[in-house]
Design a protein around this motif. Structure first.
Motif, mmCIF file in Angstrom:
data_model
loop_
_atom_site.group_PDB
_atom_site.id
_atom_site.type_symbol
_atom_site.label_atom_id
_atom_site.label_comp_id
_atom_site.label_asym_id
_atom_site.label_seq_id
_atom_site.Cartn_x
_atom_site.Cartn_y
_atom_site.Cartn_z
ATOM 1 N N UNK A 119 6.014 14.864 -4.663
ATOM 2 C CA UNK A 119 7.442 14.795 -4.227
ATOM 3 C C UNK A 119 7.314 13.403 -3.571
ATOM 4 N N UNK A 120 8.294 12.533 -3.628
ATOM 5 C CA UNK A 120 8.474 11.385 -2.776
ATOM 6 C C UNK A 120 8.564 11.480 -1.393
ATOM 7 N N UNK A 121 9.138 12.803 -1.104
ATOM 8 C CA UNK A 121 9.623 13.071 0.463
ATOM 9 C C UNK A 121 8.414 12.927 1.415
ATOM 10 N N UNK A 122 7.175 13.559 0.756
ATOM 11 C CA UNK A 122 6.130 13.576 1.573
ATOM 12 C C UNK A 122 5.489 11.943 1.582
ATOM 13 N N UNK A 123 5.705 11.255 0.558
ATOM 14 C CA UNK A 123 5.286 9.989 0.624
ATOM 15 C C UNK A 123 6.044 9.217 1.636
ATOM 16 N N UNK A 124 7.377 9.439 1.668
ATOM 17 C CA UNK A 124 8.189 8.583 2.865
ATOM 18 C C UNK A 124 7.928 8.892 3.926
ATOM 19 N N UNK A 125 7.640 10.101 4.223
ATOM 20 C CA UNK A 125 7.245 10.384 5.700
ATOM 21 C C UNK A 125 5.825 9.894 6.079
ATOM 22 N N UNK A 126 4.778 9.909 5.221
ATOM 23 C CA UNK A 126 3.446 9.359 5.713
ATOM 24 C C UNK A 126 3.856 7.789 5.844
ATOM 25 N N UNK A 127 4.728 7.243 5.020
ATOM 26 C CA UNK A 127 4.891 5.753 4.780
ATOM 27 C C UNK A 127 5.670 5.556 6.201
ATOM 28 N N UNK A 128 6.318 6.463 6.693
ATOM 29 C CA UNK A 128 7.319 6.286 8.036
ATOM 30 C C UNK A 128 6.430 5.985 9.115
ATOM 31 N N UNK A 129 5.356 7.000 9.239
ATOM 32 C CA UNK A 129 4.321 6.807 10.348
ATOM 33 C C UNK A 129 3.504 5.726 10.399
ATOM 34 N N UNK A 130 3.290 5.273 9.226
ATOM 35 C CA UNK A 130 2.153 4.188 8.962
ATOM 36 C C UNK A 130 3.271 2.865 9.471
ATOM 37 N N UNK A 131 4.489 2.901 8.956
ATOM 38 C CA UNK A 131 5.333 1.800 9.376
ATOM 39 C C UNK A 131 5.355 1.691 10.942
ATOM 40 N N UNK A 132 5.442 2.739 11.636
ATOM 41 C CA UNK A 132 5.506 2.905 13.000
ATOM 42 C C UNK A 132 4.292 1.903 13.556
ATOM 43 N N UNK A 133 3.111 2.150 13.099
ATOM 44 C CA UNK A 133 1.895 1.539 13.427
ATOM 45 C C UNK A 133 1.792 0.248 12.926
ATOM 46 N N UNK A 134 2.914 -0.259 11.959
ATOM 47 C CA UNK A 134 2.645 -1.440 11.385
ATOM 48 C C UNK A 134 1.626 -1.667 10.588
ATOM 49 N N UNK A 135 1.001 -0.555 9.744
ATOM 50 C CA UNK A 135 -0.059 -0.475 8.785
ATOM 51 C C UNK A 135 0.595 -0.908 7.459
ATOM 52 N N UNK A 136 0.748 -1.985 6.986
ATOM 53 C CA UNK A 136 1.398 -2.649 5.834
ATOM 54 C C UNK A 136 0.392 -2.738 4.675
ATOM 55 N N UNK A 137 0.752 -2.841 3.598
ATOM 56 C CA UNK A 137 -0.150 -3.099 2.467
ATOM 57 C C UNK A 137 -0.098 -4.326 1.847
#
Length: 338
Positions: free
Chosen positions: A308-326
């Motif tokens: 599901x995408x909810x788990x992807x979004x929450x994992x992405x949220x924490x990476x966004x806070x650390x500015x870990x972009x792709x």
């Protein structure tokens, strides 16, 4: 200032999109693919084509249900792997294109990290989430792992399957029994009506915290073969007991290594994740085990157990806070460790 993340999941045969704002889930839309049922397993080419058909309407539905305009998004999180390469390419390409069009960053998510962090998806502010460190028993069709989670971005695999995964054991044994694909849910329903002590199947003796389920599958197959030789109607008359005994054996294998990990690490919190964590017997066994040991158990909503995408979004949220972009030249990958 609020942070709004669109998550996209396309690692296998479910196309999903979700919207999270400041860690709170606003929508989670999943389009499942029924086309694989007649083949008894996922056909990669058909999965890719279905993702191409589904991804635009799924993302549109997720934004509408969340009441969010695409211009309000701060970033797009997508599953980069592991999974089926063709399916991953659809989600990756869509995320990159939308990111370029909106001029917002993309965040790549490890599918397995998403399952672990699914426990941090909140529907409201006061929802309880695990405290670090904790152990996560990650069990699905392709993975069986015990993961020590020290933080959102610090995870260590303590043990994993050396051959088949727990979900694969469920599905392949179900196929031998003549049950539809995916067989895990059918085994779960049958097991509720059967005797878990009726049949004995082989259990592995693997050192350390690693798992093995190939021997169990072989033992199940030989038992079924021998019984059918003696009684052609055996399968028809013993489906529930076979399912219950199979499920009980898998649970015993899972809990044995999990208990060793708890003793070695001294953690006080145990979580489960992945598709097999939707199994009723597994969920109850984990709850009972944690109660006996005085541990805190985190058992996810069934909506967050499958891809599901909810788990992807929450994992992405924490990476966004650390500015870990792709980077835009990053390619999807089929296999990877944690």
């Amino acid at each position: 200032m609020s942070i709004t993340i669109l998550g996209i999941e396309s690692s296998c045969d479910d196309t999903s999109a979700a919207v999270i704002r400041d860690g709170i889930l606003l929508s989670n839309v999943i389009a499942s693919q029924k086309v694989h049922e007649e083949y008894g397993g996922v056909v990669p080419e058909l999965a890719s084509r279905a993702h191409q058909q589904n991804i635009v309407p799924v993302v549109d539905a997720a934004l509408k249900r969340a009441g969010v305009d695409k211009g309000d998004l701060d970033a797009i999180a997508f599953t980069r792997g592991p999974g089926l390469l063709g399916s991953l390419l659809v989600g990756t390409s869509f995320a990159k294109g939308l990111s370029l069009g909106l001029r917002i960053p993309i965040v790549d998510v490890n599918h397995l990290h998403g399952h672990v962090l699914s426990h941090f998806v909140r529907r409201k502010e006061d929802d309880v989430v695990p405290e670090f460190p904790f152990l996560c028993l990650l069990i699905s069709g392709g993975n069986s792992q015990i993961v020590l989670v020290r933080s959102y971005n610090d995870m260590e695999i303590l043990g994993q399957t050396i051959d088949d995964a727990a979900g694969e054991a469920f599905d392949k044994c179900a196929k031998v029994m003549g049950l539809p694909y995916p067989g895990g849910p059918y085994i779960d329903r049958l097991a509720a009506e059967g005797d878990p002590k009726r049949f004995r199947f082989a259990k592995p003796h693997i050192p350390g915290l690693d798992y093995s389920f190939s021997g169990l599958k072989t033992s199940f197959l030989y038992t079924l073969r021998d019984e059918l030789k003696a009684d052609p109607d055996f399968l028809k008359n013993n489906m529930a007991d076979l399912a219950a005994s199979l499920q009980a054996t898998i649970i015993d294998i899972l809990l044995h290594k999990l208990d060793l990990a708890v003793k070695q690490t001294g953690v006080k919190t145990v979580a489960i994740g992945g598709g097999v964590s939707a199994n009723s017997g597994v969920r109850q066994a984990i709850a009972d085990y944690c109660e006996r040991r005085g541990l805190t158990a985190f058992i996810p909503e069934r909506a967050f157990t499958t891809d599901n995408a909810a788990m992807v979004a929450i994992a992405g949220y924490y990476k966004y806070l650390d500015k870990e972009f792709c980077r835009y030249d990053s390619a999807p990958f089929a296999r990877v460790t944690m």
